[in-house]
Enzyme design. Structure first.
Site, PDB file in Angstrom:
ATOM      1  N   GLU A  77       0.952  -1.114  -0.056  1.00  0.00           N
ATOM      2  CA  GLU A  77       0.096  -0.125   0.140  1.00  0.00           C
ATOM      3  C   GLU A  77       0.801   1.311  -0.021  1.00  0.00           C
ATOM      4  O   GLU A  77       0.459   2.192  -0.675  1.00  0.00           O
ATOM      5  CB  GLU A  77      -0.942  -0.077   1.376  1.00  0.00           C
ATOM      6  CG  GLU A  77      -1.910  -1.143   1.411  1.00  0.00           C
ATOM      7  CD  GLU A  77      -3.113  -0.929   0.271  1.00  0.00           C
ATOM      8  OE1 GLU A  77      -3.321   0.028  -0.377  1.00  0.00           O
ATOM      9  OE2 GLU A  77      -3.939  -1.752   0.255  1.00  0.00           O
ATOM     10  N   SER A 351     -26.620 -30.538  50.921  1.00  0.00           N
ATOM     11  CA  SER A 351     -25.893 -31.008  52.187  1.00  0.00           C
ATOM     12  C   SER A 351     -24.460 -30.454  51.600  1.00  0.00           C
ATOM     13  O   SER A 351     -23.622 -30.891  52.449  1.00  0.00           O
ATOM     14  CB  SER A 351     -25.886 -32.586  51.990  1.00  0.00           C
ATOM     15  OG  SER A 351     -27.270 -33.293  52.455  1.00  0.00           O
TER      16      SER A 351
END
Length: 758
Positions: A77, A351
């Site tokens: 680019e 429990s």
């Protein structure tokens, strides 16, 4: 006025105009976070949210992107990115010459900064992005960006906003979405592919048109080769790779945990940083373990009734970091209230609080691990609890009562300690019990008569593996580390040893893959099924039930939550494997005690030691058997008579009378079979590290006269004689399968098969 002076004034006026225009029309540099990304500890996205425009991004900075991608982008680019001021006049001149020569735009001459300007300030609808007017606008915006931002910040904007197809922007989101890996680990071929995508993101999407994407990638590779950015070998290898990607899809891993983290983050202030959407919201979760846990849940969810969900937490005991967090069984199934986070839901724990009760009793000096307790029908001021199995076991030790999760002994113990005392200890340790407004703790507390959360249970159970210190589970790296004293280190050791293997100090090292201390629980009406387990390094919690709190008959902790717990523990690292016997902390020592008095064997006359037990004591405490609740005179009820003169010398608690009398009505032969205590069928034993042989300590239990001899045979060969309750120690050197038999003078016997391994 001289010509030079007029020129200076003209330039000053031009600069003033440009500055005024710049201030009047500043570039739209993003400051706030678009959407959000919640990630695992290694950066793997767990869940992503789009911004207001529906765009998906995962913020990233240049140092977290593969150098190959940065080379590909800049080489393809804008090779002069770090040298020009935002506009490359040489490139523009070349583009203008090509336009004049061919009569059309051949190359745009755009710099990377100009592309960022176009992304931030796109041309109006209908205006061409390559028109002269659009180019001039991009050039002006590029100059503005260069004045305000560093090159690194401009590059960061491109990395996060380059279009990558569909609603995806940025290299990190594209890399994870298409390739399933972070941008930091891109290969040369993958870097070139993602560098080409922004040229025509819709047309070049690799999941829709792999051929077009490959052609664009190869074009980038050729450009990089011609420019000398990459050598011929690198380009040739990259060309050989196929374009194979996965379809774009949203990330859905630990969705409820991610939602929790996002909600917390949105409530906090966020610092604005140019070029970055926001810092990715990191969690402590392990993406690999989280995926494994979610697979296990999905494998089981179809076998559950409608509207039943599940929740799982896995915590590291050292750091308190949550490694897996599943708040529901299947986030995509609204029929199971999938959006309700049951890791934080307040439910009855059944429990699961019993280990904390026994730890408190140990710390109070009320019991040792083999203290005699009563599992028989009893009434506690109108409260008459029963057992889950709807039967009773009679005389039991503390270890047996905890392992079997018997209710009556637990309620009896809680009455002596008081529910208020237990609730206060749990609250101080980080486990809050929720009750109805105005309600006070009562005896039902130990059977699930108050509410808590899976998260708090996991934090509390961690105390068993870390010397009695509970902890607050942490979901984010920055969360504070909070610990609290829940029990002593000695009580934690004893309770954990009971939950792991029964609490027998004399047992040899048992071969296995991992030591796991675990407890299940089921709330009233089968509404909640629980299982919580502790290893050396991790604590795991499982909840199964309906989020709306309706009953789920037939589903309880042992048959629903416990199997899932075992499978999750199997996912944990193999470093969990035991390396040797655990060393008791100071204050914990083996104890030989006698029933029914409960005192140490040394402090008990032989004629009073009807049953001998081996267990653990804490801080030298060998307290006597707890007195009967109905009387104050200590041990009551029918007892055993000394055969020499018939005088009762020791009495059982009154509630034990139906079990200890037997058919003969005293301590004589009651007709029951012998039982070998200390060795279970199928057990695999191996020597303690550093020793060549296994030392096996066992005893015989049963209704046998105290003075009648018992005969012990190993593989059919007589070894020793003993009496009922008396410990026998055998030395085994040969590996392989063995049988141990005990018999009495009347021909009653029991045989256990086991194996010795090296």
């Amino acid at each position: 006025m001289s010509r030079l002076r007029r020129l200076e004034l003209a330039l000053a006026a031009l600069l003033a105009v440009l500055l005024a225009l710049d201030l009047a029309f500043p570039p739209p540099i993003p400051r706030d976070a678009p959407g959000a990304v919640v990630a695992a500890r290694d950066g793997t996205p767990l869940r992503t949210w789009p911004d207001a425009d529906g765009i998906w991004r995962q913020p990233v900075t240049p140092q977290n992107v593969s150098p190959l991608y940065l080379q590909a982008v800049l080489g393809y680019e804008d090779r002069w990115f770090h040298l020009h001021p935002g506009v490359n006049l040489v490139a523009l001149a070349r583009a203008a010459a090509q336009w004049l020569r061919h009569g059309r735009i051949v190359s745009g001459g755009s710099t990377l900064t100009m592309q960022v300007a176009r992304l931030l300030d796109p041309p109006p609808p209908g205006a061409g992005s390559r028109s002269l007017r659009a180019k001039l606008r991009q050039m002006a915006r590029a100059l503005q960006l260069e004045l305000r931002l560093s090159k690194r910040e401009i590059l960061t904007l491109y990395l996060n906003r380059a279009p990558m197809g569909g609603i995806v922007q940025g290299v990190e989101m594209a890399s994870r979405g298409y390739l399933g890996r972070p941008a930091l680990h891109l290969s040369a071929a993958e870097a070139a592919l993602l560098a080409a995508l922004p040229q025509a993101p819709s047309r070049l999407r690799p999941d829709r048109d792999p051929a077009a994407a490959k052609a664009a990638r190869d074009k980038v590779l050729q450009r990089l080769l011609d420019a000398g950015v990459w050598d011929a070998r690198t380009v040739a290898d990259a060309r050989m790779e196929k374009v194979a990607v996965q379809p774009l899809r949203a990330q859905w891993l630990a969705p409820l945990a991610a939602e929790r983290v996002r909600t917390q983050a949105r409530a906090a202030a966020k610092a604005a940083r140019p070029g970055a959407a926001a810092t990715v919201l990191r969690t402590t979760l392990s993406a690999e373990l989280q995926a494994g846990v979610e697979r296990l849940l999905l494998d089981r969810v179809d076998a559950l009734p409608p509207r039943v969900s599940m929740a799982v937490l896995v915590m590291d005991n050292d750091t308190l970091e949550l490694l897996a967090y599943a708040g529901s069984a299947d986030f995509t199934d609204p029929r199971r209230a999938a959006h309700v986070d049951m890791a934080r839901g307040v439910r009855s724990p059944g429990s699961t609080l019993k280990p904390f009760l026994y730890a408190l009793a140990l710390d109070e000096g009320l019991i040792h691990s083999e203290s005699l307790l009563v599992d028989a029908p009893q009434n506690f001021g109108g409260y008459a609890p029963g057992n889950f199995q709807a039967s009773f076991s009679g005389p039991v030790s503390v270890a047996e009562a905890l392992q079997k999760s018997l209710n009556v002994p637990a309620v009896d113990l809680l009455e002596r300690l008081t529910p208020q005392r237990l609730a206060a200890v749990l609250r101080a340790g980080g486990l809050k019990l929720r009750m109805a407004p105005g309600a006070e703790p009562n005896l039902s507390l130990i059977l699930g008569g108050a509410g808590t959360t899976l998260e708090e249970l996991v934090g509390a159970y961690r105390a068993l593996a870390r010397g009695g210190l509970s902890g607050l589970p942490r979901l984010t790296p920055g969360a504070p580390r909070v610990e609290a004293r829940l029990m002593s280190a000695g009580a934690a050791f004893i309770v954990r040893d009971i939950l792991e293997g029964g609490g027998h100090p004399e047992r040899p090292f048992t071969e296995g893959t991992r030591r796991l201390a675990w407890k299940t629980g089921t709330s009233f009406g089968f509404r909640d099924a629980w299982a919580v387990g502790v290893t050396d390094q991790h604590t795991v919690g499982v909840w199964v039930g309906r989020p709306d709190g309706t009953p789920n008959p037939g589903f309880f902790g042992a048959n629903t939550a416990a199997p899932l717990l075992q499978d999750i523990v199997a996912l944990l690292p193999e470093a969990e494997a035991p390396t040797g016997q655990r060393t008791p902390p100071p204050g914990v020592a083996p104890l030989r005690s006698c029933w029914p008095l409960g005192l140490s064997a040394q402090a008990t006359a032989p004629r009073h030691c009807l049953v001998q037990r081996t267990g653990w004591m804490l801080d030298g405490a060998a307290p006597p058997t707890l007195p009967d609740r109905e009387r104050s005179g200590g041990l009551l009820g029918p007892g055993c008579a000394d055969s020499s003169d018939g005088t009762p010398v020791a009495r059982w608690p009154l509630a034990l009378a139906p079990w200890v009398q037997g058919s003969a009505g005293d301590c004589g032969d009651g007709g029951s079979a012998l039982r070998i205590a200390g060795l279970e069928a199928g057990t695999v034993l191996k020597p303690v590290p550093g020793r060549a042989a296994v030392e096996l300590s066992v005893s015989a239990q049963g209704d046998v006269p105290a003075r009648e001899p018992l005969y012990w045979l190993l593989d059919g060969v007589q070894q020793q004689r003993s009496r009922v309750g008396e410990t026998v120690t055998l030395r085994l050197e040969q590996p392989g399968t063995h049988t141990l038999t005990v018999l009495d003078g009347q021909g009653r016997w029991q045989r256990v098969a086991f194996r010795v391994s090296r």
